[in-house]
Motif scaffolding. Structure first.
Motif, PDB file in Angstrom:
ATOM      1  N   ILE A 111       0.841  -1.201   0.000  1.00  0.00           N
ATOM      2  CA  ILE A 111       0.000   0.000   0.000  1.00  0.00           C
ATOM      3  C   ILE A 111       0.875   1.250   0.000  1.00  0.00           C
ATOM      4  N   ARG A 112       1.925   1.241   0.805  1.00  0.00           N
ATOM      5  CA  ARG A 112       2.791   2.434   0.900  1.00  0.00           C
ATOM      6  C   ARG A 112       3.588   2.655  -0.381  1.00  0.00           C
ATOM      7  N   ARG A 113       3.986   1.568  -1.019  1.00  0.00           N
ATOM      8  CA  ARG A 113       4.676   1.711  -2.311  1.00  0.00           C
ATOM      9  C   ARG A 113       3.754   2.380  -3.333  1.00  0.00           C
ATOM     10  N   ALA A 114       2.506   1.926  -3.390  1.00  0.00           N
ATOM     11  CA  ALA A 114       1.537   2.545  -4.300  1.00  0.00           C
ATOM     12  C   ALA A 114       1.313   4.005  -3.954  1.00  0.00           C
ATOM     13  N   ALA A 115       1.271   4.312  -2.655  1.00  0.00           N
ATOM     14  CA  ALA A 115       1.051   5.696  -2.213  1.00  0.00           C
ATOM     15  C   ALA A 115       2.214   6.602  -2.593  1.00  0.00           C
ATOM     16  N   GLU A 116       3.441   6.083  -2.474  1.00  0.00           N
ATOM     17  CA  GLU A 116       4.611   6.898  -2.835  1.00  0.00           C
ATOM     18  C   GLU A 116       4.606   7.196  -4.329  1.00  0.00           C
ATOM     19  N   VAL A 117       4.205   6.229  -5.133  1.00  0.00           N
ATOM     20  CA  VAL A 117       4.071   6.466  -6.577  1.00  0.00           C
ATOM     21  C   VAL A 117       3.020   7.549  -6.828  1.00  0.00           C
ATOM     22  N   HIS A 118       1.892   7.447  -6.127  1.00  0.00           N
ATOM     23  CA  HIS A 118       0.823   8.437  -6.315  1.00  0.00           C
ATOM     24  C   HIS A 118       1.328   9.843  -6.006  1.00  0.00           C
ATOM     25  N   ARG A 119       2.046   9.993  -4.901  1.00  0.00           N
ATOM     26  CA  ARG A 119       2.553  11.325  -4.521  1.00  0.00           C
ATOM     27  C   ARG A 119       3.455  11.916  -5.596  1.00  0.00           C
ATOM     28  N   LEU A 120       4.371  11.093  -6.116  1.00  0.00           N
ATOM     29  CA  LEU A 120       5.320  11.592  -7.120  1.00  0.00           C
ATOM     30  C   LEU A 120       4.619  11.945  -8.432  1.00  0.00           C
ATOM     31  N   VAL A 121       3.693  11.100  -8.859  1.00  0.00           N
ATOM     32  CA  VAL A 121       3.002  11.346 -10.125  1.00  0.00           C
ATOM     33  C   VAL A 121       2.126  12.587 -10.025  1.00  0.00           C
ATOM     34  N   ARG A 122       1.404  12.712  -8.920  1.00  0.00           N
ATOM     35  CA  ARG A 122       0.507  13.873  -8.810  1.00  0.00           C
ATOM     36  C   ARG A 122       1.287  15.169  -8.605  1.00  0.00           C
ATOM     37  N   ARG A 123       2.466  15.079  -7.973  1.00  0.00           N
ATOM     38  CA  ARG A 123       3.290  16.286  -7.827  1.00  0.00           C
ATOM     39  C   ARG A 123       3.633  16.851  -9.203  1.00  0.00           C
ATOM     40  N   HIS A 124       4.014  15.960 -10.107  1.00  0.00           N
ATOM     41  CA  HIS A 124       4.333  16.390 -11.463  1.00  0.00           C
ATOM     42  C   HIS A 124       3.079  16.867 -12.184  1.00  0.00           C
ATOM     43  N   ALA A 125       1.966  16.173 -11.982  1.00  0.00           N
ATOM     44  CA  ALA A 125       0.711  16.566 -12.634  1.00  0.00           C
ATOM     45  C   ALA A 125       0.272  17.951 -12.189  1.00  0.00           C
ATOM     46  N   ARG A 126       0.338  18.215 -10.909  1.00  0.00           N
ATOM     47  CA  ARG A 126      -0.082  19.525 -10.390  1.00  0.00           C
ATOM     48  C   ARG A 126       0.805  20.642 -10.916  1.00  0.00           C
ATOM     49  N   LYS A 127       2.057  20.291 -11.172  1.00  0.00           N
ATOM     50  CA  LYS A 127       3.008  21.291 -11.671  1.00  0.00           C
ATOM     51  C   LYS A 127       2.805  21.575 -13.151  1.00  0.00           C
ATOM     52  N   THR A 128       2.327  20.583 -13.902  1.00  0.00           N
ATOM     53  CA  THR A 128       2.332  20.711 -15.370  1.00  0.00           C
ATOM     54  C   THR A 128       0.959  20.883 -16.015  1.00  0.00           C
ATOM     55  N   ILE A 129      -0.127  20.487 -15.328  1.00  0.00           N
ATOM     56  CA  ILE A 129      -1.453  20.618 -15.946  1.00  0.00           C
ATOM     57  C   ILE A 129      -1.808  22.093 -16.094  1.00  0.00           C
ATOM     58  N   ARG A 130      -2.128  22.479 -17.318  1.00  0.00           N
ATOM     59  CA  ARG A 130      -2.436  23.883 -17.614  1.00  0.00           C
ATOM     60  C   ARG A 130      -3.550  23.953 -18.653  1.00  0.00           C
ATOM     61  N   PRO A 131      -4.351  25.040 -18.643  1.00  0.00           N
ATOM     62  CA  PRO A 131      -5.328  25.241 -19.712  1.00  0.00           C
ATOM     63  C   PRO A 131      -4.652  25.206 -21.074  1.00  0.00           C
ATOM     64  N   GLY A 132      -5.356  24.654 -22.050  1.00  0.00           N
ATOM     65  CA  GLY A 132      -4.788  24.503 -23.391  1.00  0.00           C
ATOM     66  C   GLY A 132      -4.343  23.080 -23.672  1.00  0.00           C
ATOM     67  N   MET A 133      -4.151  22.276 -22.598  1.00  0.00           N
ATOM     68  CA  MET A 133      -3.794  20.863 -22.796  1.00  0.00           C
ATOM     69  C   MET A 133      -5.051  20.066 -23.110  1.00  0.00           C
ATOM     70  N   THR A 134      -4.902  19.020 -23.907  1.00  0.00           N
ATOM     71  CA  THR A 134      -6.040  18.129 -24.156  1.00  0.00           C
ATOM     72  C   THR A 134      -6.181  17.169 -22.977  1.00  0.00           C
ATOM     73  N   MET A 135      -7.390  16.675 -22.793  1.00  0.00           N
ATOM     74  CA  MET A 135      -7.630  15.720 -21.718  1.00  0.00           C
ATOM     75  C   MET A 135      -6.838  14.433 -21.948  1.00  0.00           C
ATOM     76  N   THR A 136      -6.703  14.047 -23.198  1.00  0.00           N
ATOM     77  CA  THR A 136      -5.933  12.836 -23.510  1.00  0.00           C
ATOM     78  C   THR A 136      -4.475  13.017 -23.111  1.00  0.00           C
ATOM     79  N   GLU A 137      -3.922  14.182 -23.396  1.00  0.00           N
ATOM     80  CA  GLU A 137      -2.531  14.467 -23.028  1.00  0.00           C
ATOM     81  C   GLU A 137      -2.350  14.406 -21.514  1.00  0.00           C
ATOM     82  N   ILE A 138      -3.275  14.990 -20.758  1.00  0.00           N
ATOM     83  CA  ILE A 138      -3.189  14.986 -19.297  1.00  0.00           C
ATOM     84  C   ILE A 138      -3.280  13.560 -18.760  1.00  0.00           C
TER      85      ILE A 138
END
Length: 420
Positions: A111-138
């Motif tokens: 469970i903790r391994r999955a959680a650590e992956v989630h934290r890292l992936v969402r950190r990058h997502a929160r930093k990079t998701i911007r208006p103008g991107m397609t939903m497929t790209e996100i």
């Protein structure tokens, strides 16, 4: 993050011995046959230091490389409240905790391994998701990161369910289908809901993004309601009472839009849920409003505490093209009259089992022109479809969610991070 052990300095005696050996090696050797003194000198090879791995940007380096001992960070630890407070210091419950770790030694770590992956992936997502991107790209950026970091390997580890990217009045269950060209807009309120699993242990966590301040209070209300749900959750807590606490927090907020004030309403027909191995909805529901459900949370269970708030009517209906599906855990053995449906079911069994999937995942698995077969599996009750869930047009919805683990001695918010 795990760190390499420091090099232990050698004892003084050992250092002196090495020095003496080097002096002896440097001394002249006995004369050789030609009468000339030959010198021998041992050259020591420099010890090669192990390079610590570094994460790429976007994150694509497998998480196990950073935790070679297989021990992953705990989530946020909260002590149980009131009647459960004794568990923290109880010798009996500490013993139970040790037994869980010994008998199911990998459960917590998975469970903790999955959680650590989630934290890292969402950190990058929160930093990079911007208006103008397609939903497929996100969606693909999130899923590519998840697959790489969790080191996707069949049913051993991978994506827990399709990436939800529901916008505005749509609260849940929208993910772009193949060919979707929808673009994120500046005024959108975007729910990002994705999961990671390791050996079927799914971590389910979600957050909301907005790009201008009009609906800040909506996001604040929903985040506070989720935190209330986490704080009040515990062993023997009744689910109906937990819903009442979530509702009270949510309804204490309001949002002003163009001079008009809207109360924030909990979406009454959405809920959090318990999680079972390879099954995202484990059978127990945490409603967001007060209700008469006397079902209790139990020791060892884990739950997704998720809340949804709306400026609309506070109730969702099915609306739009379906993207989310899952094979029923108790799927009936029915004769399938379509050969294509039989073939598609084999693909679903091989790649997803009872884990949710979407149409993009079927395409990725090599399926083509599968809609008729998929609809046949749905009509036969073998596969469940999950249409987008939407409040009234013109309203805005928000979502926050964390996975919590009800350990014998404490409550662990496994997906908690610095961001939320």
């Amino acid at each position: 993050m795990a760190i390499d052990p420091e090099v232990v300095p050698k004892k003084e005696e050992e250092v002196e011995d090495i020095d003496n050996e080097e002096e002896e090696d440097d001394a002249p050797a006995a004369p050789g046959a030609n009468g000339e003194a030959a010198k021998k000198k041992k050259k020591k090879k420099p010890k090669s230091k192990k390079k610590k791995p570094t994460q790429s940007d976007p994150p694509r380096v497998g998480i196990t490389k950073f935790f070679p001992n297989g021990v992953y960070p705990e989530g946020e630890i909260q002590e149980y409240k009131d009647d459960n407070a004794w568990r923290t210091t109880s010798e009996e419950k500490r013993y139970d905790e040790r037994m869980v770790c010994e008998n199911e030694q990998n459960t917590y770590q998975n469970i903790r391994r999955a959680a650590e992956v989630h934290r890292l992936v969402r950190r990058h997502a929160r930093k990079t998701i911007r208006p103008g991107m397609t939903m497929t790209e996100i969606a693909e950026n999130i899923e590519d990161g998840t697959r790489a970091l969790v080191e996707e390997n069949g049913f051993e580890s991978g994506v827990g369910f399709p990436t939800g990217l529901s916008v505005n009045e749509c609260a849940a269950h929208y993910s772009p289908n193949p060919g979707d060209t929808k673009v994120l807009q500046q005024g959108d309120v975007l729910k990002v809901d994705f999961g990671v699993h390791v050996k079927g242990r799914i971590v389910d966590s979600a957050f909301t993004l907005n790009f201008e301040p009009t609906y800040n209070k909506l996001l604040e209300a929903v985040k506070a309601a989720t935190d209330t749900g986490i704080r009040e959750a515990g062993i023997d807590v009744r689910l109906g009472e937990l819903g009442a606490a979530i509702q009270e927090t949510m309804e204490s907020y309001e949002v002003e839009v163009n001079g008009k004030v809207y109360p924030v309403k909990p979406i009454e027909n959405l809920s959090g849920h318990s999680i079972n191995p390879y099954q995202i909805h484990g059978g127990k529901s945490v409603m967001l409003v007060a209700n008469d459900d006397d079902t209790k949370m139990e020791e060892g269970e884990y739950f997704a505490i998720e809340t949804f708030g709306s400026t609309g009517r506070g109730r969702v209906v099915d609306f739009g093209e379906v993207s989310h599906y899952a094979k029923m855990g108790d799927a009936p053995h029915v004769p399938l009259r379509l050969t294509t449906a039989k073939s598609l079911l084999k693909t679903i069994n091989a790649h997803f089992g009872t884990l949710p999937f979407c149409r993009r995942y079927l395409t990725r698995a090599g399926e083509d022109k599968y809609l008729l077969a998929l609809n046949h599996l749905v009509s036969q009750g073998v596969v469940q479809s999950y249409p987008p869930l939407c409040d009234e047009v013109g309203s805005m919805t928000a979502q926050y969610e964390h996975t919590i683990l009800l350990r014998p001695t404490v409550k662990e918010v496994v997906s908690r991070g610095d961001d939320y």
